[in-house]
Scaffold this motif. Structure first.
Motif, PDB file in Angstrom:
ATOM      1  N   GLY A  20       0.898  -1.224  -0.499  1.00  0.00           N
ATOM      2  CA  GLY A  20      -0.242   0.135  -0.407  1.00  0.00           C
ATOM      3  C   GLY A  20       0.802   1.626   0.349  1.00  0.00           C
ATOM      4  N   GLN A  58       3.098  -2.416   9.481  1.00  0.00           N
ATOM      5  CA  GLN A  58       2.592  -2.206   7.978  1.00  0.00           C
ATOM      6  C   GLN A  58       3.358  -1.318   7.555  1.00  0.00           C
ATOM      7  N   ILE A  59       3.057  -1.531   6.267  1.00  0.00           N
ATOM      8  CA  ILE A  59       3.373  -0.526   4.892  1.00  0.00           C
ATOM      9  C   ILE A  59       2.112  -0.124   4.218  1.00  0.00           C
ATOM     10  N   GLU A  72      -1.908   4.055   8.010  1.00  0.00           N
ATOM     11  CA  GLU A  72      -2.780   4.304   6.501  1.00  0.00           C
ATOM     12  C   GLU A  72      -3.002   5.108   5.759  1.00  0.00           C
ATOM     13  N   SER A  73      -2.955   4.414   4.487  1.00  0.00           N
ATOM     14  CA  SER A  73      -2.869   4.726   3.302  1.00  0.00           C
ATOM     15  C   SER A  73      -3.605   5.574   2.838  1.00  0.00           C
ATOM     16  N   GLN A 109     -11.348   1.973   0.903  1.00  0.00           N
ATOM     17  CA  GLN A 109      -9.782   1.741   2.156  1.00  0.00           C
ATOM     18  C   GLN A 109     -10.655   0.713   3.271  1.00  0.00           C
ATOM     19  N   TYR A 113      -9.591  -2.592   0.571  1.00  0.00           N
ATOM     20  CA  TYR A 113      -8.289  -2.811   1.133  1.00  0.00           C
ATOM     21  C   TYR A 113      -8.686  -3.905   2.096  1.00  0.00           C
ATOM     22  N   LEU A 117      -6.933  -7.654   2.790  1.00  0.00           N
ATOM     23  CA  LEU A 117      -6.051  -8.302   4.146  1.00  0.00           C
ATOM     24  C   LEU A 117      -6.404 -10.003   3.759  1.00  0.00           C
ATOM     25  N   TYR A 121      -4.059 -13.091   4.094  1.00  0.00           N
ATOM     26  CA  TYR A 121      -3.715 -13.372   5.479  1.00  0.00           C
ATOM     27  C   TYR A 121      -4.832 -13.850   6.069  1.00  0.00           C
ATOM     28  N   ARG A 124      -4.936 -14.748   9.951  1.00  0.00           N
ATOM     29  CA  ARG A 124      -5.608 -13.486  11.395  1.00  0.00           C
ATOM     30  C   ARG A 124      -7.097 -14.254  11.850  1.00  0.00           C
TER      31      ARG A 124
HETATM   32  N1  GSH Z   1      -4.927   0.329   7.135  1.00  0.00           N
HETATM   33  C1  GSH Z   1      -4.134  -0.390   6.547  1.00  0.00           C
HETATM   34  C2  GSH Z   1      -2.989  -1.553   5.673  1.00  0.00           C
HETATM   35  C3  GSH Z   1      -1.582  -1.303   5.716  1.00  0.00           C
HETATM   36  C4  GSH Z   1      -1.777  -3.224   4.940  1.00  0.00           C
HETATM   37  O1  GSH Z   1      -2.180  -3.573   5.441  1.00  0.00           O
HETATM   38  N2  GSH Z   1      -0.822  -2.695   4.639  1.00  0.00           N
HETATM   39  C5  GSH Z   1       0.338  -4.014   4.321  1.00  0.00           C
HETATM   40  C6  GSH Z   1       0.857  -4.274   2.881  1.00  0.00           C
HETATM   41  S1  GSH Z   1      -0.325  -3.383   0.775  1.00  0.00           S
HETATM   42  C7  GSH Z   1       0.972  -4.761   5.298  1.00  0.00           C
HETATM   43  O2  GSH Z   1       2.083  -4.019   5.514  1.00  0.00           O
HETATM   44  N3  GSH Z   1       1.140  -6.130   5.452  1.00  0.00           N
HETATM   45  C8  GSH Z   1       1.576  -6.234   6.676  1.00  0.00           C
HETATM   46  C9  GSH Z   1       0.990  -7.017   7.551  1.00  0.00           C
HETATM   47  O3  GSH Z   1      -0.104  -6.557   7.937  1.00  0.00           O
HETATM   48  O4  GSH Z   1       1.312  -8.038   8.624  1.00  0.00           O
HETATM   49  C10 GSH Z   1      -3.818   1.685   5.662  1.00  0.00           C
HETATM   50  O5  GSH Z   1      -4.479   1.307   4.374  1.00  0.00           O
HETATM   51  O6  GSH Z   1      -2.408   1.626   5.293  1.00  0.00           O
END
Ligand code: GSH
Length: 226
Positions: A20, A58-59, A72-73, A109, A113, A117, A121, A124
């Motif tokens: 993201g 997270q990223i 938060e993207s 989002q 999004y 996830l 994942y 989880r």
């Molecule tokens: N709500 C967050 C979600 C960010 C997210 O889930 N990023 C993913 C990559 S696309 C990540 O870091 N996943 C690793 C994890 O959740 O452990 C946003 O919108 O930035």
């Protein structure tokens, strides 16, 4: 680097492929804002130094020039676009499309999004040791994603396959970037885009933009979620 980027202190964006961070990176590229891109591996996301910036590990994570931290993207793309208010990338509060823009950015989002996830994942979201339950979560997420894409596609542009391509017709906004990013994380993006031509046109026009095309490749956006 454009004139604006040369004059300003850099924003530090933590990124890795297929994540993201693509949307904030694309917004900064469109706006020629200076960006120090710091690639971060999965293992490093677990470390205390990164968790101090982003407790979810997270990223994306964005560090502003003065040291304040954002995650938060959707919040990040809104914030970045507001740094250059006349760019038009975020509709102003006085514009008729402003509430619609907010509605659909947050719809994407909160729903799409989040469903990505669950697909990426699944352990989880259930007993992670129960293989059948994990598979169920994943297949339910895939079905949900398709239902959500139907809703988004029905709201794009004027609904025709021949008008201007963006969510708000000829008006390009950060919502187009956000939608293009999410489409790449569908379990089968080509099938999704074949099924929804109006979405295919939005994604095609967005990722062909000169500022965005190189990032689409750098981020390997065709290859699914990280
Ligand atoms: N709500 C967050 C979600 C960010 C997210 O889930 N990023 C993913 C990559 S696309 C990540 O870091 N996943 C690793 C994890 O959740 O452990 C946003 O919108 O930035």
């Amino acid at each position: 680097m454009g004139e604006r980027a040369e004059m300003m202190a850099a924003y530090r964006l933590y990124w890795s492929e297929r994540t993201g961070a693509f949307a904030p990176a694309a917004v900064m590229a469109e706006l020629e804002l200076p960006c120090e891109a710091v690639r971060i591996e999965k293992a490093a996301r677990e470390e205390a130094a990164y968790r101090a910036l982003n407790p979810m590990g997270q990223i994306p994570t964005l560090v502003l020039p003065d040291g304040r931290v954002m995650s938060e993207s959707a919040a990040i793309v809104l914030y970045m676009a507001q740094q250059v208010p006349d760019s038009g990338l975020v509709p102003k509060a006085s514009e008729a499309i402003h509430p619609l823009f907010l509605r659909w950015l947050f719809f994407c989002q909160c729903n799409l999004y989040e469903t990505v996830l669950r697909f990426a994942y699944p352990a989880r979201y259930t007993d992670g040791d129960d293989v059948a339950a994990v598979a169920d979560v994943r297949s339910a997420a895939a079905a949900r994603m398709d239902a959500l894409w139907d809703i988004v596609a029905a709201a794009i542009g004027d609904g025709s396959d021949s008008g201007p391509p963006y969510f708000f017709a000829a008006r390009f906004t950060v919502l187009d970037i956000y939608i293009a990013m999410l489409s790449a994380w569908h379990p089968d993006p080509p099938a999704l885009l074949r099924r929804l031509p109006v979405l295919a046109r939005l994604v095609g026009a967005t990722v062909a933009r000169p500022a965005i095309a190189p990032l689409w490749r750098t981020y390997h956006m065709h290859a699914g979620p990280a």
